[in-house]
Design an enzyme around this catalytic site. Structure first.
Site, PDB file in Angstrom:
ATOM      1  N   SER A   1     -52.520  50.134  20.208  1.00 21.67           N
ATOM      2  CA  SER A   1     -52.576  50.098  21.678  1.00 21.67           C
ATOM      3  C   SER A   1     -54.029  49.983  22.145  1.00 21.67           C
ATOM      4  O   SER A   1     -54.348  49.177  23.024  1.00 21.67           O
ATOM      5  CB  SER A   1     -51.903  51.332  22.274  1.00 21.67           C
ATOM      6  OG  SER A   1     -52.517  52.513  21.812  1.00 21.67           O
TER       7      SER A   1
ATOM      8  N   ALA B   1     -56.561  48.694  20.540  1.00 20.82           N
ATOM      9  CA  ALA B   1     -57.077  47.356  20.225  1.00 20.82           C
ATOM     10  C   ALA B   1     -56.567  46.339  21.236  1.00 20.82           C
ATOM     11  O   ALA B   1     -57.321  45.490  21.718  1.00 20.82           O
ATOM     12  CB  ALA B   1     -56.658  46.954  18.808  1.00 20.82           C
TER      13      ALA B   1
ATOM     14  N   GLY C   1     -50.671  54.841  14.460  1.00 23.24           N
ATOM     15  CA  GLY C   1     -51.759  55.381  13.643  1.00 23.24           C
ATOM     16  C   GLY C   1     -52.922  54.440  13.461  1.00 23.24           C
ATOM     17  O   GLY C   1     -54.015  54.854  13.094  1.00 23.24           O
TER      18      GLY C   1
ATOM     19  N   GLY D   1     -54.134  52.429  15.889  1.00 22.85           N
ATOM     20  CA  GLY D   1     -54.836  52.138  17.136  1.00 22.85           C
ATOM     21  C   GLY D   1     -54.436  50.793  17.721  1.00 22.85           C
ATOM     22  O   GLY D   1     -55.245  50.117  18.359  1.00 22.85           O
TER      23      GLY D   1
ATOM     24  N   ASP E   1     -59.418  55.955  20.556  1.00 23.53           N
ATOM     25  CA  ASP E   1     -58.897  54.673  20.054  1.00 23.53           C
ATOM     26  C   ASP E   1     -59.594  53.493  20.728  1.00 23.53           C
ATOM     27  O   ASP E   1     -60.103  52.594  20.062  1.00 23.53           O
ATOM     28  CB  ASP E   1     -57.387  54.571  20.311  1.00 23.53           C
ATOM     29  CG  ASP E   1     -56.573  55.412  19.345  1.00 23.53           C
ATOM     30  OD1 ASP E   1     -57.149  56.293  18.696  1.00 23.53           O
ATOM     31  OD2 ASP E   1     -55.358  55.175  19.239  1.00 23.53           O
TER      32      ASP E   1
HETATM   33  O1  PMV Z   1     -51.486  57.229  16.847  1.00 22.76           O
HETATM   34  P1  PMV Z   1     -52.750  56.702  17.402  1.00 22.76           P
HETATM   35  O2  PMV Z   1     -53.448  55.741  16.439  1.00 22.76           O
HETATM   36  O3  PMV Z   1     -52.579  56.054  18.732  1.00 22.76           O
HETATM   37  O4  PMV Z   1     -53.797  57.917  17.591  1.00 22.76           O
HETATM   38  C1  PMV Z   1     -53.536  59.006  18.460  1.00 22.76           C
HETATM   39  C2  PMV Z   1     -54.641  60.045  18.348  1.00 22.76           C
HETATM   40  C3  PMV Z   1     -54.401  61.363  19.115  1.00 22.76           C
HETATM   41  O5  PMV Z   1     -55.519  62.220  18.820  1.00 22.76           O
HETATM   42  C4  PMV Z   1     -53.132  62.059  18.632  1.00 22.76           C
HETATM   43  C5  PMV Z   1     -54.288  61.182  20.621  1.00 22.76           C
HETATM   44  C6  PMV Z   1     -55.613  60.788  21.297  1.00 22.76           C
HETATM   45  O6  PMV Z   1     -55.541  60.301  22.434  1.00 22.76           O
HETATM   46  O7  PMV Z   1     -56.692  61.013  20.714  1.00 22.76           O
END
Ligand code: PMV
Length: 314
Positions: free
Chosen positions: A98, A100, A94, A96, A141
């Site tokens: 990966s 970063a 959640g 980001g 991200d």
């Molecule tokens: O969980 P995170 O922080 O890697 O965010 C994923 C966000 C999604 O919309 C679910 C996938 C994407 O590639 O945008």
């Protein structure tokens, strides 16, 4: 040796919807991942990032895939590189983590191998790296980690390209991140949403219309610094995320705790089914909200948002 760092991010509006070409709003946070790159006899990766228990193990094979994709995109063999990851960004679903790390690794490689990559090029290569973690990433991200600030992002699903706009906001507000302690698998959750959409196209087109109204109003409210309304819209966005089945018992509990203790709005952020909940708070109630979350046995952190993107050094 070269050192670069990139911030984590929070999606304020639009996770999952962004995968289908709808606009989303994300912001860079203070905590950063630092990548050190140096030449060595053979390839190695040392991951010293702090983590939510189990995150690194869960993501290890995706991380290997991601780094191979980065070497390929950057046209380096990578067999003579030692990479060390560290920093104060806690690797958690959640936030980001990966994106970063991809952005910081690419910037450090560019410096060490004197590739002179521009921010756009760093972002494009970091996006290739994100494919190792997200399957079909929207790119929000890595874009947020690379450019920083507040980003209104839209993926063009026909061309595969993307649009991004920096929002220059004078608004300063605090966000509390409540951590479920559970690591989610982005590739799997994104695939699951896609199969729901294939099964129920009419329901999804109604949800997409509802979300579009939320993001349109959120942009106006942010520019007007109407925090009350932003909070209300975060709640609405969370309801839609619940409808596409990406919330969880722990996320619902965190949202409930935040709202009960005075937050203006609360929603899951990122992939969902674990990871983080974010709550919009003001100076008067931020301690109450954070304490309530901690007393219920979860971790909570207050963060400044709108931070700087990728850069050389820490
Ligand atoms: O969980 P995170 O922080 O890697 O965010 C994923 C966000 C999604 O919309 C679910 C996938 C994407 O590639 O945008």
């Amino acid at each position: 040796m070269a050192v670069a760092s990139a911030p984590g991010k929070l999606i304020l509006f639009g996770e999952h919807f962004v995968v289908y070409g709808l606009p989303a709003l994300a912001t860079a946070i203070e905590a950063r991942t630092v990548a050190e790159v140096q030449r060595a006899d053979k390839y190695s990766l040392i991951d010293n990032r702090p983590e939510t228990v189990g995150y690194k193990k869960e993501k290890y094979s995706q991380q290997v895939d991601s780094i191979q994709r980065i070497f390929k995109a950057i046209e380096l063999k990578g067999d003579d590189v030692k990479i060390v990851l560290r920093g104060d960004l806690v690797a958690t679903s959640g936030v980001g983590a990966s994106g970063a790390s991809c952005s910081a690794i690419v910037a450090a490689l560019s410096d060490e191998f004197e590739l002179g990559l521009s921010k756009e090029e760093i972002n494009n290569i970091a996006y290739e790296g994100e494919k190792g973690y997200h399957g079909t990433p929207s790119g929000i991200d890595n874009t947020c980690s690379t450019f920083g600030g507040f980003i209104l992002y839209r993926k063009d699903i026909t061309s595969g390209g993307s649009n991004m706009k920096h929002l220059d906001l004078s608004t300063s507000f605090s966000v509390i991140m409540g951590n479920t302690g559970i690591t989610s698998n982005t590739t799997e959750v994104v695939k699951d949403v896609e199969s729901q959409k294939e099964r129920e196209p009419d329901r999804f087109s109604r949800l997409f219309k509802e979300y579009q109204k939320i993001i349109d109003e959120a942009i106006v409210s942010l520019q007007k610094e109407d925090l009350e309304n932003i909070g209300r819209l975060m709640n609405k966005n969370h309801s839609l995320l619940r409808e596409i089945n990406v919330s969880s018992t722990e996320l619902e509990r965190l949202v409930e705790l935040a709202l009960k203790n005075g937050a203006m709005g609360a929603k899951l952020t990122g992939t969902g089914r674990g990871g983080l909940m974010i709550a919009l708070v003001d100076d008067d109630n931020k301690k109450d909200v954070a304490d309530a979350i901690k007393n219920a046995g979860f971790k909570a952190e207050i963060t400044r948002i709108g931070a700087e993107g990728v850069r050389l050094g820490r």
